[in-house]
Design a protein around this motif. Structure first.
Motif, PDB file in Angstrom:
ATOM      1  N   ILE A   1      13.518  -1.356   5.091  1.00 20.11           N
ATOM      2  CA  ILE A   1      13.079  -1.496   3.705  1.00 20.11           C
ATOM      3  C   ILE A   1      13.745  -0.442   2.825  1.00 20.11           C
ATOM      4  N   GLU A   2      13.868   0.779   3.324  1.00 12.41           N
ATOM      5  CA  GLU A   2      14.556   1.831   2.559  1.00 12.41           C
ATOM      6  C   GLU A   2      16.014   1.448   2.310  1.00 12.41           C
ATOM      7  N   GLN A   3      16.660   0.840   3.296  1.00 14.60           N
ATOM      8  CA  GLN A   3      18.034   0.365   3.113  1.00 14.60           C
ATOM      9  C   GLN A   3      18.067  -0.731   2.048  1.00 14.60           C
ATOM     10  N   ALA A   4      17.094  -1.631   2.083  1.00 16.75           N
ATOM     11  CA  ALA A   4      17.021  -2.688   1.065  1.00 16.75           C
ATOM     12  C   ALA A   4      16.804  -2.091  -0.317  1.00 16.75           C
ATOM     13  N   LEU A   5      15.907  -1.114  -0.430  1.00 18.93           N
ATOM     14  CA  LEU A   5      15.636  -0.480  -1.729  1.00 18.93           C
ATOM     15  C   LEU A   5      16.887   0.209  -2.270  1.00 18.93           C
ATOM     16  N   ALA A   6      17.651   0.846  -1.390  1.00 21.79           N
ATOM     17  CA  ALA A   6      18.915   1.462  -1.822  1.00 21.79           C
ATOM     18  C   ALA A   6      19.879   0.390  -2.313  1.00 21.79           C
ATOM     19  N   GLY A   7      19.942  -0.731  -1.611  1.00 23.40           N
ATOM     20  CA  GLY A   7      20.794  -1.837  -2.034  1.00 23.40           C
ATOM     21  C   GLY A   7      20.370  -2.393  -3.389  1.00 23.40           C
ATOM     22  N   TYR A   8      19.060  -2.422  -3.636  1.00 24.87           N
ATOM     23  CA  TYR A   8      18.574  -2.882  -4.942  1.00 24.87           C
ATOM     24  C   TYR A   8      19.016  -1.922  -6.047  1.00 24.87           C
TER      25      TYR A   8
ATOM     26  N   ARG B   1       7.099 -24.157  -0.909  1.00 21.13           N
ATOM     27  CA  ARG B   1       6.337 -23.481   0.146  1.00 21.13           C
ATOM     28  C   ARG B   1       6.631 -22.000   0.294  1.00 21.13           C
ATOM     29  N   LEU B   2       7.709 -21.519  -0.325  1.00 15.78           N
ATOM     30  CA  LEU B   2       8.163 -20.155  -0.078  1.00 15.78           C
ATOM     31  C   LEU B   2       8.424 -19.396  -1.367  1.00 15.78           C
ATOM     32  N   THR B   3       8.328 -18.081  -1.253  1.00 12.59           N
ATOM     33  CA  THR B   3       8.804 -17.167  -2.283  1.00 12.59           C
ATOM     34  C   THR B   3       9.810 -16.241  -1.615  1.00 12.59           C
ATOM     35  N   LEU B   4      11.010 -16.169  -2.167  1.00 10.91           N
ATOM     36  CA  LEU B   4      12.015 -15.211  -1.713  1.00 10.91           C
ATOM     37  C   LEU B   4      12.003 -14.088  -2.726  1.00 10.91           C
ATOM     38  N   ARG B   5      11.737 -12.877  -2.264  1.00 15.60           N
ATOM     39  CA  ARG B   5      11.528 -11.767  -3.185  1.00 15.60           C
ATOM     40  C   ARG B   5      12.025 -10.465  -2.589  1.00 15.60           C
ATOM     41  N   PRO B   6      12.214  -9.449  -3.460  1.00 18.43           N
ATOM     42  CA  PRO B   6      12.602  -8.135  -2.941  1.00 18.43           C
ATOM     43  C   PRO B   6      11.507  -7.562  -2.029  1.00 18.43           C
ATOM     44  N   PHE B   7      11.919  -6.742  -1.082  1.00 15.92           N
ATOM     45  CA  PHE B   7      10.977  -6.056  -0.200  1.00 15.92           C
ATOM     46  C   PHE B   7      10.287  -4.909  -0.925  1.00 15.92           C
ATOM     47  N   THR B   8       9.088  -4.584  -0.459  1.00 16.11           N
ATOM     48  CA  THR B   8       8.387  -3.371  -0.875  1.00 16.11           C
ATOM     49  C   THR B   8       7.947  -2.648   0.393  1.00 16.11           C
ATOM     50  N   LEU B   9       7.583  -1.392   0.267  1.00 22.64           N
ATOM     51  CA  LEU B   9       7.132  -0.636   1.435  1.00 22.64           C
ATOM     52  C   LEU B   9       5.880  -1.245   2.056  1.00 22.64           C
TER      53      LEU B   9
ATOM     54  N   GLU C   1      23.619  -5.330  -2.472  1.00 17.21           N
ATOM     55  CA  GLU C   1      23.196  -6.352  -1.517  1.00 17.21           C
ATOM     56  C   GLU C   1      22.054  -7.145  -2.143  1.00 17.21           C
ATOM     57  N   VAL C   2      21.853  -8.336  -1.636  1.00 15.70           N
ATOM     58  CA  VAL C   2      20.714  -9.147  -2.050  1.00 15.70           C
ATOM     59  C   VAL C   2      19.889  -9.386  -0.792  1.00 15.70           C
ATOM     60  N   ARG C   3      18.754  -8.711  -0.714  1.00 14.28           N
ATOM     61  CA  ARG C   3      17.891  -8.812   0.470  1.00 14.28           C
ATOM     62  C   ARG C   3      16.550  -9.379   0.050  1.00 14.28           C
TER      63      ARG C   3
ATOM     64  N   ASP D   1       5.525  -4.147   2.886  1.00 16.20           N
ATOM     65  CA  ASP D   1       5.951  -5.195   3.814  1.00 16.20           C
ATOM     66  C   ASP D   1       6.184  -4.691   5.239  1.00 16.20           C
ATOM     67  N   ALA D   2       6.107  -3.386   5.442  1.00 13.13           N
ATOM     68  CA  ALA D   2       6.463  -2.824   6.750  1.00 13.13           C
ATOM     69  C   ALA D   2       5.702  -3.455   7.921  1.00 13.13           C
ATOM     70  N   PRO D   3       4.373  -3.617   7.869  1.00  9.05           N
ATOM     71  CA  PRO D   3       3.695  -4.216   9.027  1.00  9.05           C
ATOM     72  C   PRO D   3       4.149  -5.650   9.322  1.00  9.05           C
ATOM     73  N   ASP D   4       4.306  -6.480   8.280  1.00  8.52           N
ATOM     74  CA  ASP D   4       4.749  -7.860   8.505  1.00  8.52           C
ATOM     75  C   ASP D   4       6.192  -7.909   9.004  1.00  8.52           C
ATOM     76  N   LEU D   5       7.026  -7.031   8.480  1.00  5.74           N
ATOM     77  CA  LEU D   5       8.418  -6.975   8.911  1.00  5.74           C
ATOM     78  C   LEU D   5       8.508  -6.528  10.369  1.00  5.74           C
TER      79      LEU D   5
END
Length: 185
Positions: free
Chosen positions: A55-62, A13-21, A67-69, A23-27
């Protein structure tokens, strides 16, 4: 640390995936909801800029592989409904912390359990961690029950650890060892 890349993980039922910009409205919809943020350590978000900063923090972690976000996405619709983070890695000790949030419209459907189980299994079997830790507000009984169903054990209580929403809040610490996880199966 240079070995914590965020993959794409799937369940029925789910996909766990990296964030993209994108995603901002849903987040923002998830983290601006007072019900979601009631036991969180910060106030509800008030603008899309809050989501973009996360999301920018997640992208830096990538980029740093520190980190794994994951964004939690409904496989059927592609809608982002939450977040799952493996962070504060201690490589020498093979442990990290876990954090998660799910939009309140999606509570009670088993999505949080499904997402966490997938992320935990990845952490133990792909990242080869030995321990995952979580801390929650003890009044958040749903989150405590979720952690316990997944095999986490209560390990400590810290009174007045956080100042949140104008009051001091306690913390319950939980821990999950790989052997506890593997024994469940």
């Amino acid at each position: 640390m240079s070995n914590y890349a965020t993959p794409i993980l799937t369940t029925d039922r789910l996909t766990l995936r990296p964030f993209t910009l994108d995603d901002a409205p849903d987040l923002l919809a998830v983290f601006s909801d007072p019900a979601v943020m009631h036991y969180w350590s910060s106030e509800p978000w008030t603008s899309v800029r809050d989501a973009e900063a996360m999301i920018e923090q997640a992208l830096a972690g990538y980029r740093e592989q520190s980190e794994v976000r994951f964004g939690i996405e409904l496989a059927a619709t592609g809608q982002l409904i939450g977040a799952l983070n493996l962070h504060r890695f201690f490589p020498r000790n093979r442990r990290c912390e876990i954090g998660y949030a799910l939009g309140s419209a999606h509570w009670g459907k088993g999505y949080a359990s499904e997402a966490l189980a997938t992320g935990i299994d990845y952490a133990f079997h792909e990242l080869r961690l030995n321990r995952i830790e979580a801390d929650i507000d003890p009044r958040n009984t749903a989150s405590g029950a979720l952690l316990e169903r997944l095999g986490f054990r209560k390990e400590g209580y810290m009174p007045e650890r956080w100042f949140v929403h104008g009051e001091m809040a306690d913390t319950v610490n939980y821990g999950l060892l790989r052997r506890y996880w593997d024994e469940r199966k």
